[in-house]
Design a protein around this motif. Sequence first.
Motif, PDB file in Angstrom:
ATOM      1  N   ALA A 184       0.297  -8.760   4.850  1.00  0.00           N
ATOM      2  CA  ALA A 184       0.264  -8.743   3.392  1.00  0.00           C
ATOM      3  C   ALA A 184      -0.108  -7.367   2.867  1.00  0.00           C
ATOM      4  O   ALA A 184       0.465  -6.885   1.874  1.00  0.00           O
ATOM      5  CB  ALA A 184      -0.725  -9.793   2.882  1.00  0.00           C
ATOM      6  N   GLN A 185      -1.015  -6.681   3.534  1.00  0.00           N
ATOM      7  CA  GLN A 185      -1.420  -5.354   3.091  1.00  0.00           C
ATOM      8  C   GLN A 185      -0.290  -4.355   3.274  1.00  0.00           C
ATOM      9  O   GLN A 185      -0.031  -3.505   2.405  1.00  0.00           O
ATOM     10  CB  GLN A 185      -2.648  -4.903   3.884  1.00  0.00           C
ATOM     11  N   ARG A 186       0.406  -4.474   4.384  1.00  0.00           N
ATOM     12  CA  ARG A 186       1.524  -3.556   4.644  1.00  0.00           C
ATOM     13  C   ARG A 186       2.633  -3.760   3.619  1.00  0.00           C
ATOM     14  O   ARG A 186       3.211  -2.786   3.108  1.00  0.00           O
ATOM     15  CB  ARG A 186       2.033  -3.775   6.068  1.00  0.00           C
ATOM     16  N   GLN A 187       2.965  -4.990   3.302  1.00  0.00           N
ATOM     17  CA  GLN A 187       4.006  -5.261   2.305  1.00  0.00           C
ATOM     18  C   GLN A 187       3.609  -4.723   0.932  1.00  0.00           C
ATOM     19  O   GLN A 187       4.427  -4.144   0.216  1.00  0.00           O
ATOM     20  CB  GLN A 187       4.271  -6.764   2.233  1.00  0.00           C
ATOM     21  N   ALA A 188       2.354  -4.939   0.572  1.00  0.00           N
ATOM     22  CA  ALA A 188       1.893  -4.450  -0.731  1.00  0.00           C
ATOM     23  C   ALA A 188       1.923  -2.930  -0.773  1.00  0.00           C
ATOM     24  O   ALA A 188       2.306  -2.326  -1.799  1.00  0.00           O
ATOM     25  CB  ALA A 188       0.486  -4.959  -1.011  1.00  0.00           C
ATOM     26  N   ASP A 189       1.572  -2.264   0.319  1.00  0.00           N
ATOM     27  CA  ASP A 189       1.609  -0.800   0.353  1.00  0.00           C
ATOM     28  C   ASP A 189       3.040  -0.287   0.251  1.00  0.00           C
ATOM     29  O   ASP A 189       3.311   0.725  -0.424  1.00  0.00           O
ATOM     30  CB  ASP A 189       0.970  -0.302   1.652  1.00  0.00           C
ATOM     31  N   THR A 190       3.977  -0.964   0.913  1.00  0.00           N
ATOM     32  CA  THR A 190       5.388  -0.559   0.857  1.00  0.00           C
ATOM     33  C   THR A 190       5.929  -0.701  -0.566  1.00  0.00           C
ATOM     34  O   THR A 190       6.625   0.191  -1.081  1.00  0.00           O
ATOM     35  CB  THR A 190       6.216  -1.416   1.818  1.00  0.00           C
ATOM     36  N   GLN A 191       5.614  -1.814  -1.203  1.00  0.00           N
ATOM     37  CA  GLN A 191       6.054  -2.017  -2.577  1.00  0.00           C
ATOM     38  C   GLN A 191       5.468  -0.958  -3.493  1.00  0.00           C
ATOM     39  O   GLN A 191       6.160  -0.425  -4.379  1.00  0.00           O
ATOM     40  CB  GLN A 191       5.659  -3.404  -3.051  1.00  0.00           C
ATOM     41  N   LEU A 192       4.227  -0.619  -3.292  1.00  0.00           N
ATOM     42  CA  LEU A 192       3.579   0.401  -4.122  1.00  0.00           C
ATOM     43  C   LEU A 192       4.259   1.755  -3.936  1.00  0.00           C
ATOM     44  O   LEU A 192       4.467   2.502  -4.910  1.00  0.00           O
ATOM     45  CB  LEU A 192       2.102   0.501  -3.781  1.00  0.00           C
ATOM     46  N   ALA A 193       4.622   2.070  -2.701  1.00  0.00           N
ATOM     47  CA  ALA A 193       5.287   3.354  -2.460  1.00  0.00           C
ATOM     48  C   ALA A 193       6.611   3.425  -3.202  1.00  0.00           C
ATOM     49  O   ALA A 193       6.960   4.466  -3.806  1.00  0.00           O
ATOM     50  CB  ALA A 193       5.496   3.548  -0.959  1.00  0.00           C
ATOM     51  N   GLY A 194       7.390   2.332  -3.187  1.00  0.00           N
ATOM     52  CA  GLY A 194       8.663   2.324  -3.904  1.00  0.00           C
ATOM     53  C   GLY A 194       8.483   2.453  -5.404  1.00  0.00           C
ATOM     54  O   GLY A 194       9.198   3.203  -6.073  1.00  0.00           O
ATOM     55  N   VAL A 195       7.523   1.727  -5.946  1.00  0.00           N
ATOM     56  CA  VAL A 195       7.268   1.791  -7.384  1.00  0.00           C
ATOM     57  C   VAL A 195       6.759   3.169  -7.775  1.00  0.00           C
ATOM     58  O   VAL A 195       7.122   3.713  -8.837  1.00  0.00           O
ATOM     59  CB  VAL A 195       6.262   0.693  -7.790  1.00  0.00           C
ATOM     60  N   ARG A 196       5.956   3.782  -6.905  1.00  0.00           N
ATOM     61  CA  ARG A 196       5.440   5.124  -7.212  1.00  0.00           C
ATOM     62  C   ARG A 196       6.593   6.130  -7.285  1.00  0.00           C
ATOM     63  O   ARG A 196       6.615   7.005  -8.178  1.00  0.00           O
ATOM     64  CB  ARG A 196       4.428   5.543  -6.150  1.00  0.00           C
ATOM     65  N   ALA A 197       7.542   6.008  -6.362  1.00  0.00           N
ATOM     66  CA  ALA A 197       8.681   6.934  -6.372  1.00  0.00           C
ATOM     67  C   ALA A 197       9.507   6.745  -7.647  1.00  0.00           C
ATOM     68  O   ALA A 197       9.928   7.735  -8.285  1.00  0.00           O
ATOM     69  CB  ALA A 197       9.539   6.704  -5.136  1.00  0.00           C
TER      70      ALA A 197
END
Length: 428
Positions: A113-126
């Motif tokens: 769950a933490q890895r998925q949330a971090d990946t989503q955050l990276a995409g939204v940040r870009a």
Amino acid sequence: MSESVSIFTRRPVWLTGLAVLVLGGAALVAWQPWRKAPPSVLVETRTLQDLVEVSGMVMPARAVTLKAEVTGTVHRLLVAENQRASAGLPLLRLDDTQARLQLESALANAETAQRQADTQLAGVRASREEVLHGQDITLGSLSERLEKTQLLVRQLEQDSARTQGLLAEGGVTAQAAEQQRQQLAQARIDERLARQELARARLGAPVINAENAYAQALTAVGNAGRQGRAAVALARDALARTTVRAPFAGTLTDWLVEPGAWVAPGTPLAQFQDLDALKVDLPVDELDVPKLKRGGLVSLTFDAYPDEPATGTIAHVSRASVTGSGNVQIFPVEVRFADPLSRIKPGMSADARIVVREIPNVLALPVGAVERKLDGYVVKVIEGRNTVERRITPGITTLEYVEVKSGLSAGERVAYNGAVAPSPGPSR
């Protein structure tokens, strides 16, 4: 010649003799100088003690029933009955196979769950950075346009001022002056539009949407971390609860389960008591409760050791009554005491004697020697072979004696109505 017989000559001799004996005996009793005085007691000085005496039972100061907190099968009992255990010592273990699997699953799920949330955050940040970069370009272009329109407005305002002067001197035509005025009006409109467009660009929907998406992604990352940590903590706690530990230093007095038994939360496992800290629970009558204070000394006598009294201290006096035997309301009183030899056991009977007040050197009489009447208290003072009723003023009253504050003097004797007068020895 006929005989004449008196009636007295016809009375039997034995009846006459009986009358003589009765009259003579009555006279003898009335004449006895050694007639015995009634039972009496001496008015003397005593030390009076107001006592509360009550029987109770020895109990451990701390006692708990250990209960299962998770579901499982009893794997092993780690201590024997009547074995002392220090606080925190393991007492029982349940089979922890399922609990360990749940912990591993919680760790894996939290990581995923933490890895998925971090990946989503990276995409939204870009995406957010791209939108902000585009906004920077747009804002730069609009700012440049606004500056140009502002510069044109200032230049046209200056030209219009000169034209108005020339028009007054006839240097320019009215048509030329009107044309210049219209150019200035249009430039001012362009400036206003450029300013509004720049303001809209700064509050543009793409930027707001990008910022909202970024904030939501940050929240998701935080939630994933918190939820994962919570799930892992719960799994670790469940695993820890498969081991039952001593809640305090004490003795395991009774196992209630055997190895292999299946238990659920709330299933009783064992009785655990602190046998080094004992107390006596006393059921005290409501009339005696106001006399007792926390910290007061108590003399204890145990039925098992009647010749070895102990001294205790009142640790607690209940403020509410409970229903005792015979449906009588009593107030529980807790007395703590020391047992250095460890011979006193929970369940033993004890007699408590509490001195709540002591008054030395007062005149006192047994309770049975004092009579209560409507107008006060009286005693019967022995004067010679007679008794004279005398009023007294009583003071404190114990179970056996009454203080005499006035009406009597030391050394006088008072008739005592009790079956046996108390010994005139030293008062307690």
